[in-house]
Design an enzyme around this catalytic site. Structure first.
Site: not given
Ligand code: NDP
Length: 284
Positions: A67, A71, A107
């Site tokens: 995170t 990334k 994601d």
């Protein structure tokens, strides 16, 4: 089968990371399935990322989430990056293949799975308006383009990040993408099927903040999605629902991106309802 405890460590590297809720849903899933895995939340400074990845290899950790701010920076420390994550230029999940570390981005996949499973919508051929051009938007736009959406109307306040996203979509995908600078109230095109708020507007504690969208252009049946997981029912989704839109919260995206990572690490189907409930307990 008896398994070694240390063989089954996963976790997240971030900075700051103390508030990251992922450990709650992953540990709930491990406990539910009765497997001896453990998810660790680990503070890693930007300058220590390379050493942390070396440490992860040495400890035989099965995988790791990344995170903020790791990334993009993690990519140079990996052995391979999956094609969609390479297009996005960002990795949120690392999995192992033997001694090799492979970077993935779950994601956008989590968003797509929420769209298909929770809203029952196949994005192929659809027209989508996306608000925001940051990391979440990038992941969602690439996966939507790969899933065959016909058009993306990209709306962003600053041109810089939007230009970079437009360029990568045009270079790597077939989607018809248009940019709208967000300097006044934006209306949803009459032929749009899906609207996605991929900005951070409305995230706790700014729960009353609303993206500057003309609510009159949100019509019955439009699918309106928010990436904000906390609170799941944002003010924006609430208002869109009052206009007759079908709404999809960011909690689903968060759960499914974790569920996809869970499957990559353990090889098992994740108990998504258990994971969603665990997060709901945290978000209140
Ligand atoms: P970034 O910082 O990369 O991008 C933020 C985006 O929001 C930018 O496009 C920025 O515009 C825009 N923005 C922020 N404030 C405003 C404002 N007041 N007016 C107009 N535009 C604004 O963040 P991420 O993309 O990483 O994260 C965005 C959100 O997505 C966060 O709330 C995060 O929690 C959520 N998220 C949810 C996930 C899930 O699984 N549900 C997964 C990942 C993220 P500009 O470029 O002009 O600055």
């Amino acid at each position: 089968m008896e398994q070694s405890y240390l063989d089954n460590l996963v976790g997240v590297f971030g900075h700051p990371v103390a508030e990251n809720p992922t450990c709650v849903m992953q540990d709930a899933a491990f406990q539910h399935l009765g497997i001896r895995w453990k998810y660790l939340t680990i503070e890693v400074l930007p300058e220590d990322l390379g050493k942390a990845i070396t440490g992860m290899r040495a400890m035989n950790m099965r995988g790791i989430n990344l995170t903020i701010p790791h990334k993009v920076a993690v990519i140079e420390h990996l052995d391979e990056v999956a094609p969609d994550a390479a297009i996005m230029g960002a990795v949120n999940t690392v999995r192992r293949d033997g001694a090799r570390l492979i970077g993935e981005n779950t994601d956008g996949k989590g968003f797509l799975r929420s769209l298909t499973e929770d809203a029952g919508l196949d994005p192929a051929g659809k027209k989508v308006m996306v608000l925001g051009a940051g990391g979440a938007s990038r992941a969602i736009c690439v996966e939507l383009a790969n899933a065959g959406v016909q058009r993306i109307d990209l709306v962003n306040r600053s041109a810089g990040r939007a230009d970079a996203l437009l360029e990568l979509l045009r270079r790597n995908t077939e989607v018809d993408v248009r940019f709208h600078k967000w300097d006044s109230t934006v209306g949803v095109p009459g032929d749009a099927d899906i609207l996605v708020n991929a900005t951070s507007i409305g995230l706790f504690p700014e729960v009353t903040a609303l993206p500057d969208v003309d609510m009159q252009t949100i019509r019955e049946g439009l699918v309106v999605c928010d990436v904000i997981p906390n609170p799941p029912q944002t003010s924006f989704l609430q208002r869109a629902g009052e206009r007759g839109a079908v709404t999809l919260d960011g909690l689903g995206m968060l759960v499914y991106q974790g569920a996809i990572g869970f499957k990559m690490w353990t090889g098992l189907d994740a108990p998504v309802d258990v994971m969603r409930q665990a997060l709901q307990n945290v978000f209140g």
